[in-house]
Design an enzyme around this catalytic site. Structure first.
Site, short mmCIF file in Angstrom:
data_model
loop_
_atom_site.label_atom_id
_atom_site.label_comp_id
_atom_site.label_asym_id
_atom_site.label_seq_id
_atom_site.Cartn_x
_atom_site.Cartn_y
_atom_site.Cartn_z
N VAL A 123 43.40 42.46 45.56
CA VAL A 123 43.71 41.38 46.49
C VAL A 123 43.24 40.04 45.93
O VAL A 123 42.20 39.96 45.27
CB VAL A 123 43.07 41.61 47.89
CG1 VAL A 123 43.61 42.87 48.53
CG2 VAL A 123 41.55 41.69 47.78
N ASP A 124 44.03 39.01 46.18
CA ASP A 124 43.60 37.66 45.86
C ASP A 124 42.64 37.21 46.96
O ASP A 124 42.61 37.80 48.05
CB ASP A 124 44.83 36.75 45.80
CG ASP A 124 44.47 35.30 45.52
OD1 ASP A 124 43.66 35.08 44.61
OD2 ASP A 124 44.99 34.41 46.21
N LYS A 125 41.85 36.19 46.69
CA LYS A 125 40.90 35.70 47.69
C LYS A 125 41.50 34.61 48.57
O LYS A 125 41.71 34.79 49.76
CB LYS A 125 39.62 35.19 47.03
CG LYS A 125 38.58 34.67 48.06
CD LYS A 125 37.37 34.08 47.39
CE LYS A 125 37.64 32.69 46.85
NZ LYS A 125 37.83 31.68 47.91
#
Length: 648
Positions: A337-339
């Protein structure tokens, strides 16, 4: 079904028929086929005396849908290849030979509809790459020998050339700052939520946005070698590596179809020739064998399940680009996941206010907002937004002055105040041991900060009055979404971020993420996703920015945040969350796994029915009408089983 997606062909192998031979739009042919099939069934039920009406509708429906299948089947035969299209052609022709026009029309329509759903993703990669290229300016300002500023195409710039980047414009090249200080918005490349302060000697990337002041940048990479250009190549390479997903049924057809024809021929000829049996009897058994072998239930076992699964997810606000991706979603074992914008809300917010001299939070916020109201910096906007949310009354400060890389100052009520970072506080002499301890506490939590204080003047020393901690807050549903993902069977969730490691670790700990990796550029994100694929095989990637596009393409399933995601991320991804609700990912995984189980059951059931009646046919215990009932019954049961996916 591995991470092999983004194919230009459909997974059924029907691309040639869908895109090469038919001169009419695919959607129109499918619509006509469906409408005519419905009309035929209506005539059959309500006007049974006029059978020619129903037969005519079924025939036209078969022709319409068949234009997407039969040409491809013919090409396959000419190439001496038996694929899914050949299997479909056999099924439809066999159904008409035994007088089952409604079955032929229904099967060809369902198959054509499945092809249409999966073909929508064709060509998306090219549009994604085109949107990437628009991020970088086509020209750059350079100073010629006479000292004049002229525009030159970026492609003509050489390493070492110095270009001028004005405030508010995009950086045209990868380079190093020679003169000037500014805050650079690197979100298009690194995904960082807050602009990064840059000074001489710091690196800047093509496509990023210059904030406060003009910069002179020395080119360090040619236009074709820039970070943005590498992102484009990464997407292209990831797309090019994808081969068409071959379903089990398609592979099975290459053996099943010729075996059926050979078996039928042997049944019709060997007993009469070698054992003087009745030609009529064995020709009938051969015909029964062919009818039983018509793979109607087998053919639609996968498409109907896929259509039901895609429809069920669409109702939940999740858009999946095709059946191959839905199956892959059901097999996910890890998730990257990206932040920024994915786990967090993607915009800075005031997290807390620390009082240092007994000054109230209201007064600290009022003084900070009075100065920051003059600035467009995202951190300054966060302070002003918080003041307005708390109904804090403030008057814009007078004599506002911005201190690049440090903060700003202004006059409030006749006294000079400042809002700045740790560096400015130290330079003004307001950084006492207490202030240092509080600042270290805020910084260790991965938060940005703004120190509010009194400027030194008229013999008065500088004094810090309070600290405003600013961070990118978690999405409200993040913790629940992570719990649901683990409950759905994911073995690991990893956060990949362009932010610094300290910030990434702090966010991951709050969210309940298994592992966080920060300070990543797009190509480094790709390498981490590739490593996860090697370890877990089926890996999803959730992102929202351009910098996430290559990683989305490399993952088994790329998932884009729809409402805030960049066009590139959405185009590159295989699944889009239309409402930006992370809990929908867990729902999609659960539904994907149900879909896979139903497909596996339907295929096994269809094969078992075929096997049983093939044996009965060879033994002479199956009649033609039994074959028709068995085939139609199996088809109906497969459809009903698949439609269970539509239940909420």
């Amino acid at each position: 079904m591995s991470g092999e997606h983004h194919s230009e062909e459909s997974s059924h192998g029907g691309c040639d028929g869908c895109h090469g031979d038919s001169r009419l739009p695919q959607g129109l042919l499918v619509t006509v086929s469906g409408v005519l099939t419905g009309l035929g069934l209506a005539f059959e039920w309500f006007v049974p005396s006029q059978t020619w009406l129903a037969t005519g509708c079924f025939l036209l429906a078969t022709i319409s849908g068949g234009l997407l299948v039969f040409p491809a089947a013919w090409k396959a035969l000419r190439a001496r290849r038996l694929d899914m299209n050949v299997l479909m052609a056999v099924a439809v022709t066999g159904a008409w030979l035994i007088g089952q026009g409604e079955e032929a029309a229904s099967v060809v329509f369902l198959f054509a509809l499945s092809e249409l759903l999966e073909s929508w993703s064709a060509g998306r990669a090219r549009r994604a790459i085109a949107s990437l290229l628009k991020l970088s300016p086509e020209t750059a300002l350079v100073t010629d020998s006479s000292g004049k500023q002229v525009e030159r195409p970026v492609g003509e710039l050489e390493v070492g050339t110095e270009v001028l980047v004005k405030s508010g414009s995009r950086v045209p090249v990868d380079g190093v700052i020679v003169t000037g200080n500014s805050a650079i918005n690197q979100a298009p490349i690194t995904g960082e939520s807050v602009p990064v302060e840059k000074q001489p000697g710091d690196q800047v990337f093509a496509g990023t946005i210059n904030g406060e002041s003009s910069l002179t940048v020395k080119v360090t990479k040619l236009a074709g070698d820039s970070t943005l250009a590498r992102i484009v190549r990464l997407v292209e390479e990831a797309e090019g590596q994808k081969a068409p997903t071959q379903r089990f049924v398609d592979r099975f057809a290459s053996y099943y179809t010729p075996a059926v024809f050979v078996a039928a021929l042997l049944v019709a000829t060997i007993p009469p020739l070698l054992f003087q049996q009745s030609w009529t009897d064995w020709l009938y058994r051969s015909l029964v064998l062919l009818v039983i072998a018509c793979p109607c239930a087998l053919v639609i076992a996968t498409p109907v399940s896929i259509v039901s699964g895609l429809t069920a997810l669409a109702r939940r606000g999740v858009l999946v680009k095709g059946g191959a991706y839905l199956e892959a979603i059901g097999k996910l074992r890890a998730l990257a996941v990206d932040k920024t914008g994915t786990i967090t809300q993607g915009r800075p917010q005031v997290v807390r206010i620390v009082s240092l001299q007994g000054v109230s939070e209201y007064e600290i916020l009022a003084k900070a907002a009075a100065i920051d109201t003059h600035s467009e910096h995202p951190l300054a906007k966060a302070v002003v937004d918080e003041a307005e949310k708390r109904d804090v009354i403030f008057t814009p400060a007078l004599d506002y002055t911005s201190r690049t890389g440090r903060g700003a100052e202004g006059r409030i009520g006749g006294h000079p105040f400042f809002v700045g970072n740790h560096r400015m506080t130290h330079e003004l002499g307001a950084c006492t041991e207490e202030v240092k301890a509080r600042l270290a506490e805020v910084e260790s939590a991965g938060l940005s900060l703004a120190v509010v204080g009194h400027m030194p003047h008229d013999g008065c020393s500088a004094q810090a009055l309070g600290i405003i901690a600013i961070g990118d807050a978690l999405r409200p549903e993040t913790r629940e979404a992570l719990r649901l993902l683990h409950d759905a069977g994911l073995e690991k969730v990893v956060m990949l971020s362009g932010d610094n490691q300290r910030t990434a670790s702090a966010i991951a700990q709050k969210a309940g993420i298994d592992e966080a990796i920060g300070d990543l550029l797009p190509d480094q994100k790709v390498e981490h996703v590739k490593a996860l694929v090697i370890k877990h095989r089926y890996v999803g990637m959730i992102g929202d920015g351009v910098n996430d596009a290559p990683a989305l393409a490399v993952a088994s399933v790329g998932i884009a945040m729809g409402a805030i995601g960049s066009d590139t991320a959405i185009e590159t991804a295989d699944m889009t969350l239309m409402k930006d609700d992370l809990t929908k990912v867990a729902e999609a995984i659960v539904l994907g796994r149900r879909t896979v189980r139903i497909i596996q059951f339907n295929v096994a059931f269809a094969l078992a029915i075929k096997a049983i009646f093939l044996v009965l046919a060879l033994m002479g215990h199956a009649s033609l009408w039994m074959a028709i009932v068995a085939d139609t019954g199996a088809t109906l049961l497969v459809i009903l089983n698949a439609l269970r996916l539509l239940r909420n």
